[in-house]
Design a protein around this motif. Sequence first.
Motif, PDB file in Angstrom:
ATOM      1  N   ILE A  10      47.631 -30.171  39.471  1.00  0.00           N
ATOM      2  CA  ILE A  10      47.575 -29.554  39.079  1.00  0.00           C
ATOM      3  C   ILE A  10      49.176 -28.796  39.248  1.00  0.00           C
ATOM      4  O   ILE A  10      49.511 -27.879  38.830  1.00  0.00           O
ATOM      5  CB  ILE A  10      46.855 -28.624  40.130  1.00  0.00           C
ATOM      6  N   GLY A  11      50.014 -29.376  39.886  1.00  0.00           N
ATOM      7  CA  GLY A  11      51.337 -29.535  40.435  1.00  0.00           C
ATOM      8  C   GLY A  11      52.265 -29.350  39.124  1.00  0.00           C
ATOM      9  O   GLY A  11      52.569 -27.871  38.969  1.00  0.00           O
ATOM     10  N   ARG A  12      52.189 -30.736  38.627  1.00  0.00           N
ATOM     11  CA  ARG A  12      52.451 -31.306  37.267  1.00  0.00           C
ATOM     12  C   ARG A  12      52.586 -29.374  36.328  1.00  0.00           C
ATOM     13  O   ARG A  12      52.810 -29.282  35.383  1.00  0.00           O
ATOM     14  CB  ARG A  12      52.132 -31.552  36.245  1.00  0.00           C
ATOM     15  N   ASN A  13      51.131 -29.126  35.973  1.00  0.00           N
ATOM     16  CA  ASN A  13      50.627 -27.847  35.125  1.00  0.00           C
ATOM     17  C   ASN A  13      51.044 -26.463  35.213  1.00  0.00           C
ATOM     18  O   ASN A  13      51.961 -26.019  34.534  1.00  0.00           O
ATOM     19  CB  ASN A  13      49.548 -28.149  34.486  1.00  0.00           C
ATOM     20  N   ALA A  14      50.995 -26.414  36.790  1.00  0.00           N
ATOM     21  CA  ALA A  14      52.224 -25.324  37.139  1.00  0.00           C
ATOM     22  C   ALA A  14      53.318 -24.978  36.607  1.00  0.00           C
ATOM     23  O   ALA A  14      54.057 -24.280  36.628  1.00  0.00           O
ATOM     24  CB  ALA A  14      51.272 -24.655  38.504  1.00  0.00           C
ATOM     25  N   LYS A  15      54.095 -26.295  36.793  1.00  0.00           N
ATOM     26  CA  LYS A  15      55.253 -26.533  37.023  1.00  0.00           C
ATOM     27  C   LYS A  15      55.645 -26.127  36.165  1.00  0.00           C
ATOM     28  O   LYS A  15      56.789 -25.662  35.598  1.00  0.00           O
ATOM     29  CB  LYS A  15      55.738 -27.821  37.671  1.00  0.00           C
ATOM     30  N   ALA A  16      54.992 -27.381  35.228  1.00  0.00           N
ATOM     31  CA  ALA A  16      55.734 -27.155  33.345  1.00  0.00           C
ATOM     32  C   ALA A  16      55.393 -24.978  33.073  1.00  0.00           C
ATOM     33  O   ALA A  16      55.877 -25.186  32.319  1.00  0.00           O
ATOM     34  CB  ALA A  16      54.389 -27.735  33.051  1.00  0.00           C
ATOM     35  N   SER A 111      76.927 -10.057  39.253  1.00  0.00           N
ATOM     36  CA  SER A 111      75.246  -9.533  39.296  1.00  0.00           C
ATOM     37  C   SER A 111      74.341 -10.314  39.635  1.00  0.00           C
ATOM     38  O   SER A 111      74.415 -11.500  39.637  1.00  0.00           O
ATOM     39  CB  SER A 111      75.333  -8.972  37.806  1.00  0.00           C
ATOM     40  N   MET A 112      73.039  -9.262  40.465  1.00  0.00           N
ATOM     41  CA  MET A 112      72.401 -10.319  41.048  1.00  0.00           C
ATOM     42  C   MET A 112      71.325  -9.469  40.217  1.00  0.00           C
ATOM     43  O   MET A 112      70.837  -8.694  40.199  1.00  0.00           O
ATOM     44  CB  MET A 112      71.883  -9.665  42.285  1.00  0.00           C
ATOM     45  N   VAL A 113      70.219 -10.130  39.341  1.00  0.00           N
ATOM     46  CA  VAL A 113      69.234 -10.087  39.541  1.00  0.00           C
ATOM     47  C   VAL A 113      68.074 -11.090  39.548  1.00  0.00           C
ATOM     48  O   VAL A 113      67.966 -11.597  39.876  1.00  0.00           O
ATOM     49  CB  VAL A 113      69.157 -10.614  37.075  1.00  0.00           C
ATOM     50  N   ARG A 114      66.687 -10.271  39.206  1.00  0.00           N
ATOM     51  CA  ARG A 114      65.474 -10.599  39.383  1.00  0.00           C
ATOM     52  C   ARG A 114      65.026 -11.438  39.046  1.00  0.00           C
ATOM     53  O   ARG A 114      65.284 -11.508  37.650  1.00  0.00           O
ATOM     54  CB  ARG A 114      64.261  -9.598  40.031  1.00  0.00           C
ATOM     55  N   VAL A 115      64.430 -12.888  39.481  1.00  0.00           N
ATOM     56  CA  VAL A 115      63.779 -13.996  38.343  1.00  0.00           C
ATOM     57  C   VAL A 115      62.539 -14.162  39.418  1.00  0.00           C
ATOM     58  O   VAL A 115      62.286 -14.180  40.271  1.00  0.00           O
ATOM     59  CB  VAL A 115      64.815 -15.695  38.644  1.00  0.00           C
ATOM     60  N   PRO A 116      61.687 -14.609  38.528  1.00  0.00           N
ATOM     61  CA  PRO A 116      60.556 -15.664  39.322  1.00  0.00           C
ATOM     62  C   PRO A 116      60.445 -16.231  40.103  1.00  0.00           C
ATOM     63  O   PRO A 116      61.509 -17.307  40.443  1.00  0.00           O
ATOM     64  CB  PRO A 116      59.752 -16.133  38.196  1.00  0.00           C
ATOM     65  N   LEU A 117      59.637 -16.366  41.241  1.00  0.00           N
ATOM     66  CA  LEU A 117      60.027 -17.391  42.447  1.00  0.00           C
ATOM     67  C   LEU A 117      59.819 -18.840  42.298  1.00  0.00           C
ATOM     68  O   LEU A 117      59.598 -19.694  42.362  1.00  0.00           O
ATOM     69  CB  LEU A 117      58.372 -16.978  43.661  1.00  0.00           C
ATOM     70  N   GLY A 118      58.865 -19.203  40.849  1.00  0.00           N
ATOM     71  CA  GLY A 118      58.376 -20.158  40.173  1.00  0.00           C
ATOM     72  C   GLY A 118      57.003 -20.386  40.465  1.00  0.00           C
ATOM     73  O   GLY A 118      55.567 -19.388  39.598  1.00  0.00           O
ATOM     74  N   VAL A 119      56.443 -21.631  41.311  1.00  0.00           N
ATOM     75  CA  VAL A 119      54.871 -21.925  41.705  1.00  0.00           C
ATOM     76  C   VAL A 119      54.702 -21.263  42.576  1.00  0.00           C
ATOM     77  O   VAL A 119      55.253 -21.770  43.960  1.00  0.00           O
ATOM     78  CB  VAL A 119      54.434 -23.146  41.246  1.00  0.00           C
ATOM     79  N   ILE A 120      53.570 -20.431  42.652  1.00  0.00           N
ATOM     80  CA  ILE A 120      53.429 -20.093  44.538  1.00  0.00           C
ATOM     81  C   ILE A 120      52.135 -21.125  44.215  1.00  0.00           C
ATOM     82  O   ILE A 120      50.813 -20.784  43.415  1.00  0.00           O
ATOM     83  CB  ILE A 120      53.104 -18.711  43.898  1.00  0.00           C
ATOM     84  N   LEU A 192      48.506 -29.828  49.705  1.00  0.00           N
ATOM     85  CA  LEU A 192      48.911 -28.734  48.542  1.00  0.00           C
ATOM     86  C   LEU A 192      50.355 -27.598  49.322  1.00  0.00           C
ATOM     87  O   LEU A 192      51.231 -28.334  48.606  1.00  0.00           O
ATOM     88  CB  LEU A 192      47.993 -27.767  48.285  1.00  0.00           C
ATOM     89  N   VAL A 193      50.015 -28.193  50.798  1.00  0.00           N
ATOM     90  CA  VAL A 193      50.958 -27.372  51.486  1.00  0.00           C
ATOM     91  C   VAL A 193      52.603 -28.356  51.655  1.00  0.00           C
ATOM     92  O   VAL A 193      53.270 -28.079  52.494  1.00  0.00           O
ATOM     93  CB  VAL A 193      51.020 -26.339  52.845  1.00  0.00           C
ATOM     94  N   VAL A 199      55.044 -27.541  43.896  1.00  0.00           N
ATOM     95  CA  VAL A 199      54.574 -25.591  44.208  1.00  0.00           C
ATOM     96  C   VAL A 199      56.536 -25.610  45.283  1.00  0.00           C
ATOM     97  O   VAL A 199      57.112 -25.407  46.339  1.00  0.00           O
ATOM     98  CB  VAL A 199      53.458 -25.957  45.617  1.00  0.00           C
ATOM     99  N   ASP A 200      57.146 -24.031  45.417  1.00  0.00           N
ATOM    100  CA  ASP A 200      57.350 -23.432  45.575  1.00  0.00           C
ATOM    101  C   ASP A 200      57.514 -22.696  46.779  1.00  0.00           C
ATOM    102  O   ASP A 200      58.208 -22.601  47.408  1.00  0.00           O
ATOM    103  CB  ASP A 200      58.557 -22.703  44.288  1.00  0.00           C
ATOM    104  N   VAL A 201      56.850 -22.174  47.222  1.00  0.00           N
ATOM    105  CA  VAL A 201      55.835 -21.214  48.015  1.00  0.00           C
ATOM    106  C   VAL A 201      54.958 -20.968  48.025  1.00  0.00           C
ATOM    107  O   VAL A 201      53.707 -21.157  47.622  1.00  0.00           O
ATOM    108  CB  VAL A 201      56.753 -19.814  47.794  1.00  0.00           C
ATOM    109  N   ILE A 202      54.008 -21.147  49.739  1.00  0.00           N
ATOM    110  CA  ILE A 202      52.413 -20.765  49.788  1.00  0.00           C
ATOM    111  C   ILE A 202      52.667 -19.373  50.510  1.00  0.00           C
ATOM    112  O   ILE A 202      53.123 -19.264  51.763  1.00  0.00           O
ATOM    113  CB  ILE A 202      52.215 -22.449  50.982  1.00  0.00           C
TER     114      ILE A 202
END
Length: 418
Positions: A10-16, A111-120, A192-193, A199-202
């Motif tokens: 599940i983690g691999r799929n989410a990261k990809a 410059s500072m721009v917004r980007v996704p956190l990644g995997v939550i 998971l935790v 995973v980038d954040v819980i």
Amino acid sequence: MDFDNYIINIGRNAKAASRIMVTVSTTMKNNALLHMAESLIDNKETIIKANNKDMESGKKNNLSTAMLDRLMINQERIEKMAEGLRNVSTLPDPIGEGVKRWKRPNDLDISMVRVPLGVIGMIYESRPNVTVDAAALCIKAGNSIILRGGSEAINTNMALAKVIIKATTTVGLPYGCIQLIEMVDRELVNKLVKLNDYVDVIIPRGGKGLKKAIIANATVPVIETGSGICHIYVDSDADLKMAEEIIVNAKTQRPGVCNAVETVLVHKDIAREFLPKLSKRLCGLGVEIRICEKGLEIIEDSKVAVEEDWATEYLDLILSIKVVSTIEDAIDHIFKYGTKHSEAIITNNYTNSQKFLREVDASCVYVNASTRFTDGAEFGFGAEIGISNQKLHARGPMGLEQLTTTKYLIYGDGQVRK
């Protein structure tokens, strides 16, 4: 069952998927959200049928009325979920947004721009609508999400996840951007935790026990969504009719949610006039009152409040009341027992309102309004993934912006550091 392989896959799929989500256009994300909304309506009978199984199990397991209310899905709530998806689709896409830009004396352009956190990783209890709300916000903010709901809602969550996952892949979003852990074994939460490689954040959303366990065991960073011991202070200069209406709303409109009021603090100068009317109104609505000894002299047929009451999030038709001598006493009580969620003052005194706003430490502080408004949709965020009581990165209702981080982009012309 090999839990390690199950959760790692599940983690691999989410990261990809998260690598692809960074590149997905706003149009495609919005199309996915609209298709998710349409699919929920088209599959409402299947979803309600699954929810009926969970409701029957909940009743057999003696879940409280408040918990059953959180768990229940009907046509109206499905339509609200769909409406939330449509609302999120209309919000500005935060990804790529420029936060600020400046030029250094050496001509570096930063410059500072917004980007996704990644995997939550989203771990939650009872409320199946979180499955949809969390997925919607994560998709719009360019993240992948791993959902792990409570065992009491497993059938509903599986039905909802099946619908929204199919909807997103149909419009071209990557497989793995939304996944549900379909096994209810708690060992999977522990794994998971600690899934730092993927995973980038819980984000935990549920009772105090759930959040305490996750914070104690997680090696992945955690954004803590807090419990809500919310207070309303009725000042000596309050409009008492307004105070009564606000308290009734904050306690009874939906008592099983975190922004419902749990303790009312009443200034001594208006207690004898106000408390009998408030008590009569609340008791008529089925609210059990637990009051301090000073208040008991005014409302004699109430139950006396004990120390534990001030520190309890009832999530039920129970309200604790305390008579206080000054606004300072009210603020001191909130400082000691509050959970930094939502606090309110009812007053026509400008000085006191500003003192309360300035000195009360909470994510949301109100003047002359119900604490029930602490909600992503009510704040105009479309939906929310939770309400953060912490002070780092995100605080209060968490919408799209709170599901992003920032990145610095630096343009040079051959500069080297001396």
